[in-house]
Enzyme design. Sequence first.
Site, PDB file in Angstrom:
ATOM      1  N   LYS A   1     -23.022 -97.323 -60.870  1.00 48.94           N
ATOM      2  CA  LYS A   1     -24.180 -97.645 -60.345  1.00 48.94           C
ATOM      3  C   LYS A   1     -25.037 -96.515 -59.895  1.00 48.94           C
ATOM      4  O   LYS A   1     -26.081 -96.286 -60.095  1.00 48.94           O
ATOM      5  CB  LYS A   1     -24.155 -98.883 -59.552  1.00 48.94           C
ATOM      6  CG  LYS A   1     -25.512 -99.850 -59.315  1.00 48.94           C
ATOM      7  CD  LYS A   1     -25.947 -99.049 -58.091  1.00 48.94           C
ATOM      8  CE  LYS A   1     -27.361 -99.632 -57.917  1.00 48.94           C
ATOM      9  NZ  LYS A   1     -28.241 -99.144 -56.707  1.00 48.94           N
TER      10      LYS A   1
ATOM     11  N   ASP B   1     -36.493 -95.795 -72.793  1.00 48.77           N
ATOM     12  CA  ASP B   1     -35.770 -97.191 -72.959  1.00 48.77           C
ATOM     13  C   ASP B   1     -34.552 -97.139 -71.901  1.00 48.77           C
ATOM     14  O   ASP B   1     -33.477 -97.191 -72.278  1.00 48.77           O
ATOM     15  CB  ASP B   1     -35.665 -97.703 -74.226  1.00 48.77           C
ATOM     16  CG  ASP B   1     -35.292 -99.202 -74.605  1.00 48.77           C
ATOM     17  OD1 ASP B   1     -34.738 -99.512 -73.458  1.00 48.77           O
ATOM     18  OD2 ASP B   1     -35.305 -99.492 -75.237  1.00 48.77           O
TER      19      ASP B   1
ATOM     20  N   HIS C   1     -28.122 -93.582 -45.411  1.00 49.44           N
ATOM     21  CA  HIS C   1     -28.788 -94.797 -46.420  1.00 49.44           C
ATOM     22  C   HIS C   1     -29.976 -95.386 -45.179  1.00 49.44           C
ATOM     23  O   HIS C   1     -31.003 -95.724 -45.457  1.00 49.44           O
ATOM     24  CB  HIS C   1     -28.093 -95.597 -46.772  1.00 49.44           C
ATOM     25  CG  HIS C   1     -28.764 -96.760 -47.804  1.00 49.44           C
ATOM     26  ND1 HIS C   1     -29.407 -96.245 -49.054  1.00 49.44           N
ATOM     27  CD2 HIS C   1     -28.918 -98.086 -47.654  1.00 49.44           C
ATOM     28  CE1 HIS C   1     -29.918 -97.488 -49.327  1.00 49.44           C
ATOM     29  NE2 HIS C   1     -29.545 -98.419 -48.585  1.00 49.44           N
TER      30      HIS C   1
ATOM     31  N   GLU D   1     -35.437 -97.692 -54.585  1.00 53.73           N
ATOM     32  CA  GLU D   1     -34.385 -97.673 -53.662  1.00 53.73           C
ATOM     33  C   GLU D   1     -34.548 -96.523 -52.739  1.00 53.73           C
ATOM     34  O   GLU D   1     -34.328 -95.230 -53.304  1.00 53.73           O
ATOM     35  CB  GLU D   1     -33.219 -97.880 -54.312  1.00 53.73           C
ATOM     36  CG  GLU D   1     -31.821 -97.952 -53.250  1.00 53.73           C
ATOM     37  CD  GLU D   1     -30.502 -97.821 -54.183  1.00 53.73           C
ATOM     38  OE1 GLU D   1     -30.540 -98.345 -55.186  1.00 53.73           O
ATOM     39  OE2 GLU D   1     -29.510 -97.617 -53.293  1.00 53.73           O
TER      40      GLU D   1
HETATM   41  C1  MEV Z   1     -26.172 -97.340 -53.934  1.00 52.88           C
HETATM   42  O1  MEV Z   1     -27.442 -97.647 -54.546  1.00 52.88           O
HETATM   43  C2  MEV Z   1     -25.311 -96.534 -54.796  1.00 52.88           C
HETATM   44  C3  MEV Z   1     -23.744 -96.395 -54.138  1.00 52.88           C
HETATM   45  O2  MEV Z   1     -23.316 -97.632 -53.899  1.00 52.88           O
HETATM   46  C4  MEV Z   1     -22.961 -95.660 -55.028  1.00 52.88           C
HETATM   47  C5  MEV Z   1     -21.496 -95.581 -54.749  1.00 52.88           C
HETATM   48  O3  MEV Z   1     -20.881 -96.389 -54.218  1.00 52.88           O
HETATM   49  O4  MEV Z   1     -20.817 -94.461 -55.393  1.00 52.88           O
HETATM   50  C6  MEV Z   1     -23.745 -95.628 -52.644  1.00 52.88           C
END
Ligand code: MEV
Length: 440
Positions: free
Chosen positions: A279, A295, A392, A86
């Site tokens: 995430k 792992d 991003h 990513e």
């Molecule tokens: C994207 O890979 C991860 C985010 O969505 C985490 C978050 O929202 O805190 C930017």
Amino acid sequence: MNNKTINGFSKLSKKEKINWLSQTFLKDKPEAEYLLSLYWHQDSARQQRHDEFIENALSNFYLPFAVAPNFKIDDRIFAIPMVIEESSVVAAASNAAKFWLDRGGFKSEIISTVKSGQIHLNYSGAPSNLMRFFTQTKQALIRSVDMLSAGMKKRGGGLIDLDLIDESEALNGYCYIHARFETADAMGANYINSCLETIAATFGAFAETYEGFGPGQQPEVVMSILSNYVPECLVRVWVQCPVSELAQEGLSGKEFADKFIRAVAIAQTNPLRAVTHNKGIMNGVDAVVLATGNDFRAVEAAVHAYACKDGQYRSLSKAKIQNDTFEFSIELPLALGTVGGLTKLHPMVGVALAILEEPTAVELMKIVATAGLAQNFAAVRSLVTTGIQKGHMKMHLLNFLSQNNADEPTKMAAVEHFKNNAISARSVAEFVASYNSNDH
Ligand code: MEV
């Protein structure tokens, strides 16, 4: 038999496997067959090493290997290797590392390093009978793994203790032996599972001759397996600085800290946000776990179970202000190894561990949790200031350009153009089309 099924696939050579796939599933896709062979390592001995990791290996699946420098953890500086597909994750980690480098760096503590495994039993007799039997045989069960544990003991690990847990109220006739282990620098899955199977066999043999169980009331071993839930293998990492040092993007330090803390509180409260928040943490965690050959499925399973340890899925990180000091912290259950498994087999794992100056397992726990906290800091910081898309999309530009088959001159022109223009899949496609049609 369906003409897309096959017997004896595993016995075919790699070339034969690819041929079969080409004729069966890839008939009008010659490119796929070509790629399967293109992504082999040129050195056949190295390729064989990869092939031997798993069954039916056909080729390699590349992911980028990157490094995020400038991490200060407990007064040591690290460049952290990351394997991830990513865009913007590595840049975000690097930014957070630099930000905290100037503010004292990351601090860490290992809370504990115990892992566990269970021997799951069926037992229909009186619980007190089973407990009596277990108490009488416990030392022999512990001794039964002495040989298996010799190497592990030398390295400071081994079986710590066994307990019998009665769960018959939750599930009729169910109890289990809970075994706790230290596994030193190994993740320890094979060691734990071998110990459990040996203890289970010993337990079964003793039970057969124990007269205290009535006819047909001997306990039965259902299965023996480690637990990937490791709430006793825990690391805490945190950053701290005076609130005034957080001023940024037109916000005072206090305004930024309040907004940041509010965002974390939302992730503590609302699972819809908590999953995305976590995430972001796993963007950092998984990338280092992968780079170091650990792992990642085990880590993911453990971490998300830990996120709902009180019955609701919540943020893994916490933020607060105390005495004008901002503190942002994370506690993660991480079962990691720096010996065994892939660590000596995958050459790039060797490189990653070398970049980290050959960490012990507990050092790696600290590094991985730091990457998670850094990633989380970077994501929440963007979310409460500029929004996530600005940074991003900038990082994603090259992917959009590749999707549109842009050549090098077009890419260079695009990077210039999109310094001052909004990036989206569409705007990049339009730019490439118009740049090419202008015959550059
Ligand atoms: C994207 O890979 C991860 C985010 O969505 C985490 C978050 O929202 O805190 C930017």
